[in-house]
Motif scaffolding. Sequence first.
Motif, mmCIF file in Angstrom:
data_model
loop_
_atom_site.group_PDB
_atom_site.id
_atom_site.type_symbol
_atom_site.label_atom_id
_atom_site.label_comp_id
_atom_site.label_asym_id
_atom_site.label_seq_id
_atom_site.Cartn_x
_atom_site.Cartn_y
_atom_site.Cartn_z
ATOM 1 N N THR A 115 0.815 -1.217 0.000
ATOM 2 C CA THR A 115 0.000 0.000 0.000
ATOM 3 C C THR A 115 0.850 1.270 0.000
ATOM 4 O O THR A 115 0.321 2.364 -0.143
ATOM 5 C CB THR A 115 -0.950 0.035 1.208
ATOM 6 N N VAL A 116 2.151 1.119 0.172
ATOM 7 C CA VAL A 116 3.059 2.271 0.097
ATOM 8 C C VAL A 116 4.237 1.910 -0.794
ATOM 9 O O VAL A 116 4.965 0.948 -0.512
ATOM 10 C CB VAL A 116 3.574 2.692 1.492
ATOM 11 N N TRP A 117 4.397 2.670 -1.868
ATOM 12 C CA TRP A 117 5.522 2.488 -2.787
ATOM 13 C C TRP A 117 6.426 3.715 -2.728
ATOM 14 O O TRP A 117 5.937 4.840 -2.656
ATOM 15 C CB TRP A 117 5.034 2.318 -4.221
ATOM 16 N N ASN A 118 7.727 3.477 -2.771
ATOM 17 C CA ASN A 118 8.694 4.577 -2.838
ATOM 18 C C ASN A 118 9.682 4.342 -3.967
ATOM 19 O O ASN A 118 9.986 3.193 -4.314
ATOM 20 C CB ASN A 118 9.461 4.711 -1.522
ATOM 21 N N ASN A 128 11.073 10.879 -16.487
ATOM 22 C CA ASN A 128 10.723 10.041 -15.339
ATOM 23 C C ASN A 128 9.835 10.774 -14.340
ATOM 24 O O ASN A 128 8.892 10.192 -13.784
ATOM 25 C CB ASN A 128 11.987 9.556 -14.629
ATOM 26 N N ILE A 129 10.156 12.042 -14.083
ATOM 27 C CA ILE A 129 9.356 12.826 -13.134
ATOM 28 C C ILE A 129 7.917 12.932 -13.625
ATOM 29 O O ILE A 129 6.967 12.732 -12.861
ATOM 30 C CB ILE A 129 9.986 14.215 -12.927
ATOM 31 N N HIS A 130 7.749 13.233 -14.906
ATOM 32 C CA HIS A 130 6.403 13.274 -15.499
ATOM 33 C C HIS A 130 5.719 11.924 -15.356
ATOM 34 O O HIS A 130 4.536 11.838 -14.977
ATOM 35 C CB HIS A 130 6.503 13.659 -16.974
ATOM 36 N N PHE A 131 6.467 10.859 -15.645
ATOM 37 C CA PHE A 131 5.903 9.507 -15.600
ATOM 38 C C PHE A 131 5.409 9.155 -14.206
ATOM 39 O O PHE A 131 4.257 8.710 -14.033
ATOM 40 C CB PHE A 131 6.966 8.510 -16.058
ATOM 41 N N TYR A 132 6.246 9.367 -13.204
ATOM 42 C CA TYR A 132 5.871 8.965 -11.850
ATOM 43 C C TYR A 132 4.735 9.819 -11.287
ATOM 44 O O TYR A 132 3.810 9.294 -10.663
ATOM 45 C CB TYR A 132 7.086 9.030 -10.913
ATOM 46 N N VAL A 133 4.796 11.117 -11.523
ATOM 47 C CA VAL A 133 3.802 12.016 -10.933
ATOM 48 C C VAL A 133 2.503 12.025 -11.730
ATOM 49 O O VAL A 133 1.414 11.828 -11.177
ATOM 50 C CB VAL A 133 4.366 13.448 -10.816
ATOM 51 N N ASN A 134 2.594 12.251 -13.019
ATOM 52 C CA ASN A 134 1.397 12.470 -13.835
ATOM 53 C C ASN A 134 0.766 11.199 -14.374
ATOM 54 O O ASN A 134 -0.431 11.197 -14.689
ATOM 55 C CB ASN A 134 1.724 13.407 -15.003
ATOM 56 N N PHE A 138 2.373 9.021 -8.205
ATOM 57 C CA PHE A 138 3.292 9.270 -7.104
ATOM 58 C C PHE A 138 3.279 10.755 -6.741
ATOM 59 O O PHE A 138 2.846 11.596 -7.525
ATOM 60 C CB PHE A 138 4.725 8.886 -7.503
ATOM 61 N N HIS A 139 3.777 11.042 -5.554
ATOM 62 C CA HIS A 139 3.964 12.427 -5.113
ATOM 63 C C HIS A 139 5.421 12.620 -4.739
ATOM 64 O O HIS A 139 6.052 11.720 -4.163
ATOM 65 C CB HIS A 139 3.079 12.747 -3.906
ATOM 66 N N ILE A 140 5.971 13.785 -5.043
ATOM 67 C CA ILE A 140 7.328 14.105 -4.618
ATOM 68 C C ILE A 140 7.304 14.407 -3.124
ATOM 69 O O ILE A 140 6.538 15.253 -2.668
ATOM 70 C CB ILE A 140 7.885 15.311 -5.398
ATOM 71 N N ILE A 141 8.143 13.718 -2.367
ATOM 72 C CA ILE A 141 8.161 13.910 -0.916
ATOM 73 C C ILE A 141 9.477 14.501 -0.420
ATOM 74 O O ILE A 141 9.571 14.921 0.733
ATOM 75 C CB ILE A 141 7.872 12.603 -0.165
ATOM 76 N N GLU A 165 6.621 9.006 -3.453
ATOM 77 C CA GLU A 165 5.835 8.045 -2.679
ATOM 78 C C GLU A 165 4.441 7.940 -3.268
ATOM 79 O O GLU A 165 3.862 8.928 -3.712
ATOM 80 C CB GLU A 165 5.756 8.476 -1.219
ATOM 81 N N LYS A 166 3.921 6.724 -3.265
ATOM 82 C CA LYS A 166 2.529 6.489 -3.678
ATOM 83 C C LYS A 166 1.853 5.666 -2.590
ATOM 84 O O LYS A 166 2.331 4.594 -2.222
ATOM 85 C CB LYS A 166 2.446 5.748 -5.006
#
Length: 248
Positions: A115-118, A128-134, A138-141, A165-166
């Motif tokens: 339930t928690v991915w990092n 990669n930033i676009h891929f993970y966030v959008n 994921f959220h930048i922590i 983190e997601k």
Amino acid sequence: MTKLRLLPLEMSDREQFIKDNQEAFNYGALEEFGMRDDHFEEDGEIISHDTISQAIDIGTAYRIIQDGKPVGGAVIKIEYDHGELELLFVSPAEHSKGIGYAAWCAIEEIHPEVTVWNTVTPCFEKRNIHFYVNRCGFHIIAYYNEHFRDPNDPDGELSEMFAFEKVLPTTPESLQVQIKRVAYYEGIMEQAENGDMNALRSLSDYYGSAAWKRDFAADEAGLLPQDLKRGVLSEDGVYDLIERFNVK
């Protein structure tokens, strides 16, 4: 697009997997910086052979297969309801075909208990930033740099990295692994009560972790079985025990 598959990495494919990973990472760096090499680890590689090899050794590696051929790869590390995405790459020739997103969805499907991915990625990797966030949610922590280092990275190897983190909803599978974790640390607590310093340090680490907070929240929400021994989720009980033996 043909449905892709994730297949466990075979030893015979390990070296090619590493080369393909390096090629994918180099492609992103060269897109951003051209032939400048100040972001590369060694021998002109944005990520070293040793870094990838160590990730494979401590995690589980998969080949991303489409139409019978490898088009990328991933390495993940799972501990109870927490997952680390160590590496995820798609061959440059296969970019913009939805392969990375489909592979990530497959990883989530394989591990419904998580339930928690990092994960982390270099700050210059805009793709990669676009891929993970959008795309992946994921959220930048954190932004690791010389002024703010990952506490688990004293050598600063993660400098100039974004941490992501997601958080996913609780699932029946995640509750089961939380129950196993609470039962495990109940056993550790029994050893700690007898002055076992290794057990006390392990208990102290758990008490200060995000995992303990998730287990405590699940208990507060009434999600854990009533007959489960849960002394380890008592804030005062664990704190007093750690203080009694002066664990640092």
